[in-house]
Motif scaffolding. Structure first.
Motif, short mmCIF file in Angstrom:
data_model
loop_
_atom_site.label_atom_id
_atom_site.label_comp_id
_atom_site.label_asym_id
_atom_site.label_seq_id
_atom_site.Cartn_x
_atom_site.Cartn_y
_atom_site.Cartn_z
N THR A 39 5.10 -23.13 2.51
CA THR A 39 5.87 -22.89 1.29
C THR A 39 5.58 -21.52 0.67
O THR A 39 6.19 -21.15 -0.33
CB THR A 39 5.59 -23.97 0.23
N LEU A 40 4.64 -20.79 1.26
CA LEU A 40 4.29 -19.46 0.76
C LEU A 40 4.03 -18.54 1.95
O LEU A 40 3.32 -18.90 2.88
CB LEU A 40 3.03 -19.54 -0.12
N LYS A 41 4.62 -17.36 1.90
CA LYS A 41 4.42 -16.36 2.95
C LYS A 41 3.76 -15.12 2.35
O LYS A 41 4.04 -14.75 1.22
CB LYS A 41 5.76 -15.98 3.60
N ILE A 42 2.90 -14.49 3.15
CA ILE A 42 2.23 -13.27 2.71
C ILE A 42 2.67 -12.12 3.61
O ILE A 42 2.64 -12.23 4.84
CB ILE A 42 0.69 -13.44 2.77
N HIS A 43 3.07 -11.02 2.99
CA HIS A 43 3.53 -9.85 3.73
C HIS A 43 2.68 -8.63 3.37
O HIS A 43 2.07 -8.58 2.30
CB HIS A 43 4.99 -9.53 3.39
N GLY A 44 2.69 -7.65 4.26
CA GLY A 44 2.01 -6.39 3.99
C GLY A 44 2.92 -5.23 4.36
O GLY A 44 3.70 -5.31 5.32
N ALA A 45 2.83 -4.16 3.59
CA ALA A 45 3.63 -2.97 3.88
C ALA A 45 2.96 -1.75 3.28
O ALA A 45 2.15 -1.86 2.34
CB ALA A 45 5.05 -3.12 3.32
N VAL A 46 3.29 -0.58 3.82
CA VAL A 46 2.79 0.69 3.29
C VAL A 46 3.98 1.62 3.09
O VAL A 46 4.79 1.81 4.01
CB VAL A 46 1.77 1.35 4.24
N PHE A 47 4.09 2.18 1.90
CA PHE A 47 5.16 3.12 1.57
C PHE A 47 4.64 4.54 1.65
O PHE A 47 3.62 4.88 1.02
CB PHE A 47 5.69 2.84 0.16
N ALA A 48 5.31 5.37 2.45
CA ALA A 48 4.90 6.77 2.59
C ALA A 48 5.63 7.62 1.56
O ALA A 48 6.86 7.73 1.60
CB ALA A 48 5.20 7.26 4.00
N ILE A 49 4.88 8.18 0.63
CA ILE A 49 5.50 8.98 -0.43
C ILE A 49 6.23 10.19 0.14
O ILE A 49 7.33 10.53 -0.28
CB ILE A 49 4.42 9.43 -1.44
N ALA A 50 5.61 10.84 1.13
CA ALA A 50 6.15 12.10 1.66
C ALA A 50 7.52 11.95 2.31
O ALA A 50 8.40 12.79 2.10
CB ALA A 50 5.16 12.72 2.65
N ASP A 51 7.72 10.90 3.09
CA ASP A 51 9.00 10.75 3.79
C ASP A 51 9.82 9.55 3.33
O ASP A 51 10.93 9.31 3.82
CB ASP A 51 8.80 10.71 5.30
N GLY A 52 9.28 8.78 2.39
CA GLY A 52 10.02 7.65 1.84
C GLY A 52 10.16 6.47 2.77
O GLY A 52 10.92 5.54 2.49
N ARG A 53 9.41 6.46 3.87
CA ARG A 53 9.52 5.38 4.84
C ARG A 53 8.62 4.20 4.45
O ARG A 53 7.48 4.40 4.00
CB ARG A 53 9.12 5.85 6.24
N GLY A 63 0.84 -1.19 0.00
CA GLY A 63 0.00 0.00 0.00
C GLY A 63 0.87 1.24 0.00
O GLY A 63 2.10 1.16 0.05
N HIS A 64 0.23 2.42 -0.03
CA HIS A 64 1.03 3.64 -0.02
C HIS A 64 0.24 4.82 0.53
O HIS A 64 -0.99 4.81 0.56
CB HIS A 64 1.54 3.96 -1.43
N GLY A 65 0.97 5.83 0.95
CA GLY A 65 0.36 7.05 1.45
C GLY A 65 -0.27 7.86 0.34
O GLY A 65 0.10 7.73 -0.82
N ALA A 66 -1.22 8.70 0.70
CA ALA A 66 -1.91 9.60 -0.24
C ALA A 66 -2.56 8.84 -1.40
O ALA A 66 -2.57 9.30 -2.55
CB ALA A 66 -0.93 10.65 -0.79
N CYS A 67 -3.11 7.66 -1.10
CA CYS A 67 -3.74 6.84 -2.14
C CYS A 67 -5.11 7.39 -2.51
O CYS A 67 -5.99 7.52 -1.65
CB CYS A 67 -3.87 5.40 -1.64
#
Length: 209
Positions: free
Chosen positions: A182-196, A102-106
């Motif tokens: 044998t399969l892993k699921i991950h989640g993450a969010v990228f913040a456009i403003a600060d690049g974190r 996912g990401h910020g400011a979507c």
């Protein structure tokens, strides 16, 4: 502004530079692909997975759509583009990990949050409205707790990732492999403003990587 003519110029630079530098790699890839990771990301022009993670060609299998959503497993009519991509990645390519990014400011998330596609700048109704109704249940939870402002936006961006991760497990071939380890699921969010990049941990919280 980048137009198609500018992109052709970019292609010439690529063909005369990076492609030549990694010609052996490209020749190898012409015979097939074997990525270990699938990334399901948003179509937003600001959030290119290859740029964010610095991957080389052939390393990640990427699907992008409005709000990085995965629908639940459904059979029958309709064109199931995301579902087909998941099926191909898991059963044909044998990816070992799937990341929902996912990401910020979507804009898609904002449209779901506010209930107004006009406010999100992407028109009224139509295909997008039907697509983002996958977030209706999550939206109710978020609005009740955080409202529709900045806090609600951030919360729904995170819930959006959780919804897609949950929906992935409705696909029998995904759940079977997850259960088998044998399969892993991950989640993450990228913040456009600060690049974190904030990754969903076992605690259920998103923590800075």
């Amino acid at each position: 502004m980048t137009l198609f003519s500018d992109m052709i110029d970019g292609y010439y630079r690529f063909r005369g530079g990076e492609w030549l530098e990694e010609r052996e790699r490209w020749m190898e890839l012409s015979g097939g692909q074997s990525p270990k990771v699938m990334i399901i990301a948003c179509s937003d022009s600001r959030v290119d997975p290859a740029t964010i993670f610095g991957t080389r060609p052939g390393e990640v299998f990427v699907v992008r759509n409005v709000a990085n959503l995965v629908p639940p497993c459904e059979e029958g009519g309709g064109r199931h583009g995301v579902s087909a991509a998941v099926e191909f990645a898991v059963t044909k390519l044998g990816v070992e990990e799937i990341l929902i990014l996912g990401h910020g400011a979507c804009g898609g998330v904002n449209a779901a949050l506010t209930g107004s596609l006009k406010d999100a700048g992407i028109g009224d109704g139509g295909f997008v409205a039907k697509w983002i109704d996958l977030l209706d249940e999550a939206r109710e939870k978020v609005v009740a707790e955080h409202g529709t402002g900045e806090a609600g936006q951030k919360a729904l961006e995170q819930e959006c990732v959780r919804v897609s991760m949950k929906n992935l497990l409705t696909f029998p071939f995904v759940k079977e492999r997850v259960d088998a380890g044998t399969l892993k699921i991950h989640g993450a969010v990228f913040a456009i403003a600060d690049g974190r990049l904030r990754v969903l941990e076992d605690s259920g919280q998103f923590e800075a990587a």
